[in-house]
Design an enzyme around this catalytic site. Structure first.
Site, PDB file in Angstrom:
ATOM      1  N   GLY A  30       0.817  -1.208   0.000  1.00  0.00           N
ATOM      2  CA  GLY A  30       0.000   0.000   0.000  1.00  0.00           C
ATOM      3  C   GLY A  30       0.852   1.259   0.000  1.00  0.00           C
ATOM      4  O   GLY A  30       0.523   2.250  -0.657  1.00  0.00           O
ATOM      5  N   SER A  49      -3.473   9.017   8.151  1.00  0.00           N
ATOM      6  CA  SER A  49      -2.704   8.152   7.248  1.00  0.00           C
ATOM      7  C   SER A  49      -1.498   8.886   6.691  1.00  0.00           C
ATOM      8  O   SER A  49      -1.628   9.887   5.985  1.00  0.00           O
ATOM      9  CB  SER A  49      -3.596   7.691   6.084  1.00  0.00           C
ATOM     10  OG  SER A  49      -2.790   7.143   5.064  1.00  0.00           O
ATOM     11  N   GLN A  94       0.314   7.665   4.470  1.00  0.00           N
ATOM     12  CA  GLN A  94       0.340   7.409   3.028  1.00  0.00           C
ATOM     13  C   GLN A  94      -0.448   8.476   2.286  1.00  0.00           C
ATOM     14  O   GLN A  94      -0.007   8.975   1.249  1.00  0.00           O
ATOM     15  CB  GLN A  94      -0.217   6.015   2.733  1.00  0.00           C
ATOM     16  CG  GLN A  94       0.672   4.914   3.293  1.00  0.00           C
ATOM     17  CD  GLN A  94       0.087   3.529   3.121  1.00  0.00           C
ATOM     18  OE1 GLN A  94      -1.002   3.369   2.566  1.00  0.00           O
ATOM     19  NE2 GLN A  94       0.791   2.528   3.597  1.00  0.00           N
ATOM     20  N   ASP A 102       0.940  -0.418  12.998  1.00  0.00           N
ATOM     21  CA  ASP A 102       1.292  -1.739  12.463  1.00  0.00           C
ATOM     22  C   ASP A 102       1.607  -2.746  13.574  1.00  0.00           C
ATOM     23  O   ASP A 102       1.876  -3.919  13.286  1.00  0.00           O
ATOM     24  CB  ASP A 102       2.504  -1.629  11.529  1.00  0.00           C
ATOM     25  CG  ASP A 102       2.155  -0.889  10.252  1.00  0.00           C
ATOM     26  OD1 ASP A 102       0.966  -0.918   9.863  1.00  0.00           O
ATOM     27  OD2 ASP A 102       3.053  -0.280   9.645  1.00  0.00           O
ATOM     28  N   LYS A 159      -5.764  -2.748   6.227  1.00  0.00           N
ATOM     29  CA  LYS A 159      -4.334  -3.032   6.025  1.00  0.00           C
ATOM     30  C   LYS A 159      -4.186  -4.201   5.045  1.00  0.00           C
ATOM     31  O   LYS A 159      -5.116  -4.504   4.315  1.00  0.00           O
ATOM     32  CB  LYS A 159      -3.673  -3.325   7.379  1.00  0.00           C
ATOM     33  CG  LYS A 159      -3.663  -2.116   8.315  1.00  0.00           C
ATOM     34  CD  LYS A 159      -2.842  -0.983   7.753  1.00  0.00           C
ATOM     35  CE  LYS A 159      -2.879   0.241   8.637  1.00  0.00           C
ATOM     36  NZ  LYS A 159      -2.246   1.405   7.999  1.00  0.00           N
TER      37      LYS A 159
HETATM   38  C1  S3P Z   1       3.048   3.736   6.201  1.00  0.00           C
HETATM   39  C2  S3P Z   1       1.910   4.229   6.767  1.00  0.00           C
HETATM   40  C3  S3P Z   1       0.919   3.399   7.473  1.00  0.00           C
HETATM   41  C4  S3P Z   1       1.466   2.023   7.815  1.00  0.00           C
HETATM   42  C5  S3P Z   1       2.235   1.422   6.691  1.00  0.00           C
HETATM   43  C6  S3P Z   1       3.399   2.316   6.298  1.00  0.00           C
HETATM   44  C7  S3P Z   1       3.949   4.667   5.501  1.00  0.00           C
HETATM   45  O1  S3P Z   1      -0.211   3.243   6.649  1.00  0.00           O
HETATM   46  O2  S3P Z   1       0.431   1.156   8.197  1.00  0.00           O
HETATM   47  O3  S3P Z   1       2.733   0.143   7.020  1.00  0.00           O
HETATM   48  O4  S3P Z   1       5.107   4.304   5.225  1.00  0.00           O
HETATM   49  O5  S3P Z   1       3.530   5.799   5.216  1.00  0.00           O
HETATM   50  P1  S3P Z   1      -1.398   4.350   6.628  1.00  0.00           P
HETATM   51  O6  S3P Z   1      -0.832   5.612   6.153  1.00  0.00           O
HETATM   52  O7  S3P Z   1      -2.430   3.818   5.685  1.00  0.00           O
HETATM   53  O8  S3P Z   1      -1.885   4.391   8.051  1.00  0.00           O
END
Ligand code: S3P
Length: 459
Positions: free
Chosen positions: A115, A189, A191, A342, A369
């Site tokens: 993701g 988030s 991300q 996580d 997730k």
């Molecule tokens: C991450 C953000 C998290 C996390 C993922 C890594 C990142 O996800 O769960 O393993 O590197 O930005 P979300 O942004 O969807 O919470």
């Protein structure tokens, strides 16, 4: 233009999930002892490659996580125009194309299980005059992408094709005339925040991301490290307001990737629950937006000594000495979730061996997730005979001094479910089996040999 505009091939392109599963069983183990360095941080590794792509010059990355998720991002960077190579000394180099220089990839970009890789790269593509198709494995195809597409479309990118509900596979057309945006993220988030900021690199004016709860800030740190103008201010009780000046010239900068606290969590909890254990984990990143698990375990009575805390490459790192401990149940507040998002599966395992009940609140994000982790953890606990309850978005686990074990636990293409329940098996009386360990290679390819080197019995 080489990207496809129709978006419904029958099978996900990635190898995993279609081949035969690899089951494994963790058995009651003797004391775990020794010193290990878990692989590089996954979040930092993805970002180092992506910023290398955008930078002018050669970025040298040491300690890059060579897990499948990150290797897929490296391939995507190459398909977008960068020259990505692994050097003889194990370092990686990225010859960047400059902030406006990405080119349309010749084939769909396959992000496998990741993701982070796919969502960050959608942001990167949004501000370029290119078209790219994004895809992934069956797990990634189920995950929501609209949370990223909504702000990118508001900035001027266009979704030319997608599966139902804006899911993968999807084709995105970027634009050099992207509009800067002020965006309050509807879910906590990193991300989503990072995708908007990466798109903001191509927008004129200031792109602002407001988050009510602060999430991991590696993108912000790396933007500054590569020369962008970025301002981070507090917002409300737990949030932040991030302002990025558009169209910066990014300059290649070396990145030294610290050990991943989310991977360290597995040997760490294993040492806490296997009697007699004494394990040291070196170079673990201690960014405060990633240390929620350590805070929680200390509240549970864990014997964790933070040794030699220092700053390396702009991040706090430390060695952690961890010894077997009598744990007790605690209440984990919901506002801590972004700093340990996580780590709930492995915390549930620690809670299974703790005295009393551990209450974990506000876990809605766990449902989206690599698997529905709330359901997967609950089912795994049930398979191992552990008292628990899911109440709305909360998980309650009641521990006991002796856990029988069981299985096979269904891992649902989710590396962290597989590693968590294997760790539980080490401290059980009869062992725990899991249905598939193949996905562990996405984030922690050396997990099995490293755990065995500490004394874990896993076959
Ligand atoms: C991450 C953000 C998290 C996390 C993922 C890594 C990142 O996800 O769960 O393993 O590197 O930005 P979300 O942004 O969807 O919470």
């Amino acid at each position: 233009m080489t990207a496809t505009t129709s978006a419904s091939p029958a099978a996900a392109p990635s190898g995993h999930g279609e081949g035969p599963a690899t089951p494994a069983t963790a058995r009651p183990s003797p004391a775990l002892c020794g010193q290990v360095r878990v692989p590089g941080d996954k979040s930092v590794s993805h970002r180092a490659l992506i910023f290398g792509l955008f930078a002018q010059g050669e970025t040298r990355i040491t300690g890059l996580l060579e897990g499948e998720d990150v290797l897929n991002t490296a391939k995507a960077c190459a398909a977008l125009g960068a020259r990505v190579s692994r050097q003889g000394d194990g370092a990686w180099t990225v010859e960047g194309v400059g902030a406006r220089g990405l080119s349309s990839p010749p084939a769909p970009l396959d992000f496998g299980n990741s993701g982070t890789g796919v969502r960050l790269m959608m942001g990167a593509v949004a501000g370029q005059d290119i078209v790219a198709t994004f895809d992934g494995d069956a797990s990634l195809r189920r995950r929501p992408m609209k949370r990223v597409l909504d702000p990118l479309v508001a900035m001027g990118a266009a979704v030319e094709a997608s599966a139902e509900g804006g899911r993968l596979p999807l084709t995105l057309r970027g634009s050099r005339a992207l509009k800067a945006l002020t965006y309050e993220t509807p879910v906590p988030s990193a991300q989503v925040k990072s995708a908007v900021l990466l798109a903001g690199l191509g927008a004129e004016g200031e792109t602002v991301v407001v988050e009510r709860e602060a999430t991991r800030d590696h993108t912000e740190r790396m933007l500054a490290h590569f020369g962008a103008g970025i301002r981070v201010e507090p917002h409300g009780l737990h949030g932040r307001r991030i302002t990025l000046a558009g169209r910066p010239a990014l300059v290649a900068a070396p990145v030294d990737v610290p050990a991943d606290p989310s991977s360290a969590a597995f040997p760490l909890v294993a040492a806490l629950i296997v009697p007699g254990s004494d394990v040291t984990l070196t170079d673990v990143m201690m960014n405060p937006l990633r240390t929620g698990l350590i805070t929680t375990l200390l509240e549970m009575g864990a014997d964790i000594t933070v040794v030699a805390e220092r700053t390396e490459g702009g991040e706090r790192v430390a060695d952690l000495r961890v010894r077997h401990s009598a744990l007790r149940g605690v209440e984990v507040p919901p506002e801590r979730a972004p700093a340990m998002i996580d780590e709930y599966p492995i915390l549930a395992v620690a809670a299974a061996l703790a005295q009393g009940t551990t209450t974990m609140r506000g876990l809605s994000e766990l449902r989206v997730k690599e698997s529905d982790r709330l359901a997967a953890v609950a089912d795994g606990l049930a398979a191992c005979g552990i008292a628990h309850q899911v109440a709305g978005d909360d998980l309650l686990v009641t521990g006991s001094a002796a856990v029988a074990g069981g299985g096979p636990v269904a891992t649902h293409m989710d590396h962290r479910i597989a590693m968590s329940f294997l760790v539980l098996g080490l401290a059980s009386t009869q062992g725990v089996s899991v249905d598939d360990v193949a996905f562990i290679a996405t984030s922690f390819p050396t997990f099995l040999p490293m755990m065995r080197a500490l004394g874990a019995v896993i076959a």
